[in-house]
Design an enzyme around this catalytic site. Structure first.
Site, PDB file in Angstrom:
ATOM      1  N   CYS A  73      30.748  82.224 -14.102  1.00  0.00           N
ATOM      2  CA  CYS A  73      29.295  82.460 -13.617  1.00  0.00           C
ATOM      3  C   CYS A  73      29.241  84.197 -13.281  1.00  0.00           C
ATOM      4  CB  CYS A  73      29.091  81.918 -12.509  1.00  0.00           C
ATOM      5  SG  CYS A  73      27.468  81.999 -11.561  1.00  0.00           S
ATOM      6  N   CYS A 185      25.553  86.663 -18.382  1.00  0.00           N
ATOM      7  CA  CYS A 185      25.192  85.488 -17.524  1.00  0.00           C
ATOM      8  C   CYS A 185      25.927  84.337 -18.585  1.00  0.00           C
ATOM      9  CB  CYS A 185      23.599  85.262 -17.451  1.00  0.00           C
ATOM     10  SG  CYS A 185      23.508  83.380 -16.735  1.00  0.00           S
TER      11      CYS A 185
HETATM   12  N1  DGL Z   1      25.636  80.895 -15.120  1.00  0.00           N
HETATM   13  C1  DGL Z   1      25.361  81.668 -13.948  1.00  0.00           C
HETATM   14  C2  DGL Z   1      25.621  83.215 -14.549  1.00  0.00           C
HETATM   15  O1  DGL Z   1      26.374  83.610 -15.196  1.00  0.00           O
HETATM   16  C3  DGL Z   1      24.392  81.269 -13.389  1.00  0.00           C
HETATM   17  C4  DGL Z   1      23.021  81.385 -13.620  1.00  0.00           C
HETATM   18  C5  DGL Z   1      22.094  81.104 -12.210  1.00  0.00           C
HETATM   19  O2  DGL Z   1      22.513  80.132 -11.619  1.00  0.00           O
HETATM   20  O3  DGL Z   1      21.156  81.686 -12.026  1.00  0.00           O
HETATM   21  O4  DGL Z   1      25.040  84.179 -13.834  1.00  0.00           O
END
Ligand code: DGL
Length: 271
Positions: A73, A185
């Site tokens: 994440c 992300c």
């Molecule tokens: N997959 C996530 C990231 O890489 C999370 C996105 C989110 O929950 O806003 O930031």
């Protein structure tokens, strides 16, 4: 040789881009995945809330005695970077490996970063890129809507809404002449075909999931923690909301039926 699983987590589906890459580069490893689907998105929340969620997610994974914690994440990787660095087990986020790859790949030194609001506000990718390449010109864009579009499974290459959103978010990055764009992300590699089509062939996308998986492989090999070569890796998925919502989208993203490997967990118990 170490038979313990690797623990991977994200706010939802996005971390599956890392899982997909881990299965390719480390096919003998067992994986425990946690997707905090009951509390997604993280990227629009305060740093304090993100840190509380991070601590709970890690506590849950630690109950499996994981040999490595993989933060799949971007938001947690950047906002909770210090917490991750101080874990007892080896751990990694996506920021360092992705920033290093972008600094290596860019020819004209102009790099775009797409991330959540929390990630972009943290400035963590910018700092990492500048450590490798002090002269880099960086254009960062917060793309919060893209997280919801992926969570809604609106990822088909011809999806009109997602194409329109990507076009708008990419505009300042393309106007700055970036030749390299970090998908900062982990939800965004799942939109790579759309992003690549709009950015054009002259732009190299840095897939944060893939860069992270290759970094995990390097760490496990360096520390002698890989599983035995004859073992076929397994994967268990845990989510904090109805598993069905998760596995319906995950089945498409991973190209396999994971419904029987997916369970609910009450994440509020892990404090
Ligand atoms: N997959 C996530 C990231 O890489 C999370 C996105 C989110 O929950 O806003 O930031």
């Amino acid at each position: 040789m170490d038979k313990r699983p690797i623990g991977v987590f994200d706010s939802g589906l996005g971390g599956l881009s890392t899982v997909r890459a881990l299965k390719k580069v480390l096919p003998c490893e067992d994986i425990i995945y946690f997707g905090d689907t009951g509390r997604v998105p993280y990227g629009t929340r305060s740093n304090e809330t993100i840190e509380t969620y991070t601590a709970q997610d890690i506590k849950f994974l630690q109950t499996f005695s994981c040999k490595m914690i993989v933060v799949a994440c971007g938001t947690v990787s950047t906002v909770s970077a210090e917490m991750i660095e101080h874990l007892v087990e080896p751990a990694t986020g996506i920021a360092k490996p992705s920033a290093a790859a972008a600094a290596r790949v860019t020819k004209n030194g102009s790099i775009g970063i797409m991330g959540t609001s929390a990630t972009i506000n943290s400035g963590a990718f910018d700092r990492e890129i500048h450590r490798h390449r002090p002269d880099a010109v960086i254009t960062s864009v917060a793309c919060p809507l893209l997280v919801s579009l992926v969570e809604s499974n609106w990822i088909a290459p011809d999806d009109e809404v997602t194409n329109a959103a990507v076009r708008r978010y990419l505009q300042p990055i393309l106007a700055a002449g970036a030749d390299t764009v970090i998908l900062g992300c982990t939800h965004f590699p799942l939109l790579a075909p759309i992003i690549q089509h709009i950015a054009g062939d002259g732009v190299t996308l840095i897939d944060s999931g893939l860069e992270e998986a290759m970094h995990v492989k390097a760490v496990l090999e360096e520390k002698g923690l890989t599983n035995e070569a004859m073992h076929t890796g397994t994967c268990r998925y845990f989510v904090s909301d109805k598993p069905q919502n998760f596995y319906t989208a995950a089945n498409t993203l991973l190209g396999e039926d994971i419904s029987s490997q997916c369970e609910f967990v009450d994440i509020f118990k892990y404090i």
